[in-house]
Write an enzyme that holds these catalytic residues in place. Structure first.
Site, short mmCIF file in Angstrom:
data_model
loop_
_atom_site.label_atom_id
_atom_site.label_comp_id
_atom_site.label_asym_id
_atom_site.label_seq_id
_atom_site.Cartn_x
_atom_site.Cartn_y
_atom_site.Cartn_z
N ASP A 27 -6.13 -2.62 15.09
CA ASP A 27 -5.91 -2.08 13.76
C ASP A 27 -5.55 -3.29 12.87
O ASP A 27 -5.19 -4.34 13.39
CB ASP A 27 -4.74 -1.09 13.85
CG ASP A 27 -4.20 -0.70 12.50
OD1 ASP A 27 -4.97 -0.15 11.69
OD2 ASP A 27 -3.00 -0.95 12.24
N ASP A 29 -3.75 -3.45 9.14
CA ASP A 29 -2.44 -3.51 8.47
C ASP A 29 -1.33 -3.10 9.43
O ASP A 29 -1.42 -2.06 10.08
CB ASP A 29 -2.44 -2.62 7.22
CG ASP A 29 -1.36 -3.05 6.24
OD1 ASP A 29 -1.49 -4.15 5.68
OD2 ASP A 29 -0.36 -2.32 6.09
N1 PLP Z 1 -5.73 2.81 3.45
C1 PLP Z 1 -5.14 2.08 2.50
C2 PLP Z 1 -5.45 2.34 1.08
C3 PLP Z 1 -4.21 1.08 2.85
O1 PLP Z 1 -3.61 0.36 1.88
C4 PLP Z 1 -3.93 0.86 4.22
C5 PLP Z 1 -2.97 -0.18 4.62
O2 PLP Z 1 -2.62 -1.06 3.88
C6 PLP Z 1 -4.58 1.63 5.17
C7 PLP Z 1 -5.47 2.60 4.76
C8 PLP Z 1 -4.32 1.49 6.63
O3 PLP Z 1 -5.04 0.42 7.15
P1 PLP Z 1 -4.99 0.12 8.70
O4 PLP Z 1 -5.77 1.21 9.38
O5 PLP Z 1 -5.64 -1.23 8.82
O6 PLP Z 1 -3.56 0.11 9.08
CA CA Z 2 -2.01 0.09 10.61
#
Ligand code: PLP
Ligand code: CA
Length: 305
Positions: A27, A29
């Site tokens: 993943d 973030d």
């Molecule tokens: N969607 C948005 C708009 C976000 O800002 C984030 C995280 O910053 C995510 C989804 C989640 O991303 P990930 O699946 O990489 O954690």
């Molecule tokens: Ca995440």
């Protein structure tokens, strides 16, 4: 509690796990970076995994950027060897779904930002152009609707409006109009303790207004894994999913038959993981990670020669 799951990996156990896995799905973030800051050690972990012959993929529910902009972000944050083909976002996978699975003929009404629109256009999917809604006299009972709309796709949209919600639920009156959501994420952490609502909260509004349920493309749905598996020959049993959110990343891994690892640099905590583990409820089982690490920097020791 007893039973399997939530194992903190140490030394030789971590090495044994990595020996058993050929593919690592990260993943983004909360795992690879937090906002605009790379997690300490993450670039080295990705490079070392590749040097050890592992295949690395990035699986993000963030639909706001096209793939090429992720490549730029990786390089900006010090990752030197991440290729566009390794990045699977909910925007890219939504476009693949519309093109290859739904084979939508006609147009898609998108609630979302430019990144998801770009991915759809790159896939040759037609998107409704947003026009003229802010003209004086235009309201929810007379705004133009496109008769060619065959699907509604909801994603993260900082310009979400009542008008967009009203239009989308009108399109969804037609039971043949598909209802898709990029991802179910309820909210995301921002700096300074703030949060922003996620796609899931906008989807929930439209589900209520339309009395329908969206098909979710992103994690924890299986489609993103199918998308990767269709391009790269992946054996789920030899794949590890690393994530920071139990209800999306870990459940995704469980749903797809992957080993799962929670890292504590993001949203979910060890206490929450333990709660799922102690729960009697069968639907909580998929949210229990097999392994837990403080940070993916913990890979470094296991990757040393
Ligand atoms: N969607 C948005 C708009 C976000 O800002 C984030 C995280 O910053 C995510 C989804 C989640 O991303 P990930 O699946 O990489 O954690
Ligand atoms: Ca995440």
């Amino acid at each position: 509690g007893g039973g399997r799951g939530c194992v903190t990996l140490r030394g030789s156990q971590f090495r044994d796990l990595l020996d058993a896995k050929h593919n690592v799905l990260f993943d983004c973030d909360g795992v690879i970076w937090n906002g605009e800051t790379a997690v300490t050690g993450a670039p080295e972990v990705v490079s070392l995994l590749k040097q050890r012959g592992k295949r690395v993929f990035f699986v993000t529910n963030n639909c706001t950027r096209p793939r090429e902009s992720y490549v730029q972000k990786f390089s900006r944050l010090g990752f030197t060897d991440v290729a566009e083909e390794e990045i699977f976002s909910s925007a890219y996978c939504s476009a693949a779904y519309l093109r290859d699975v739904a084979r939508v003929q006609g147009k898609v009404y998108v609630i979302g930002c430019s990144g998801v629109v770009r991915e759809l256009q790159d896939a040759g999917v037609h998107v409704v152009e947003e026009v003229g809604d802010d003209e004086p006299g235009t309201n929810i009972s007379n705004c133009p609707l496109d008769p060619d709309v065959k699907a509604v796709l909801v994603g993260y949209d900082e310009n979400f409006t009542f008008m967009k919600l009203a239009k989308a639920c009108c399109y969804l009156r037609n039971s043949e109009c598909l209802f898709l959501a990029t991802d179910p994420d309820p909210w995301h952490p921002l700096r300074g303790g703030r949060i922003t609502p996620g796609s899931g909260s906008l989807t929930a509004a439209l589900e209520t207004a339309s009395s329908r349920k969206a098909t979710v493309i992103g994690k924890p749905g299986r489609f993103m894994f199918e998308c990767i598996a269709s391009q790269f020959d992946l054996d789920p049993a030899r794949s590890l999913m690393v994530g920071d959110r139990l209800e999306t990343d870990i459940l995704f891994g469980s749903n797809c038959g992957l080993s799962t690892m929670l890292t504590l640099t993001g949203v979910s905590t060890m206490e929450e993981a333990q709660k799922y583990k102690d729960s009697e409820s069968p639907e909580h089982k998929g949210c229990v990670p097999d392994y837990v690490v403080e940070s993916i920097a913990d890979f470094l020791e296991a990757l040393e020669e």
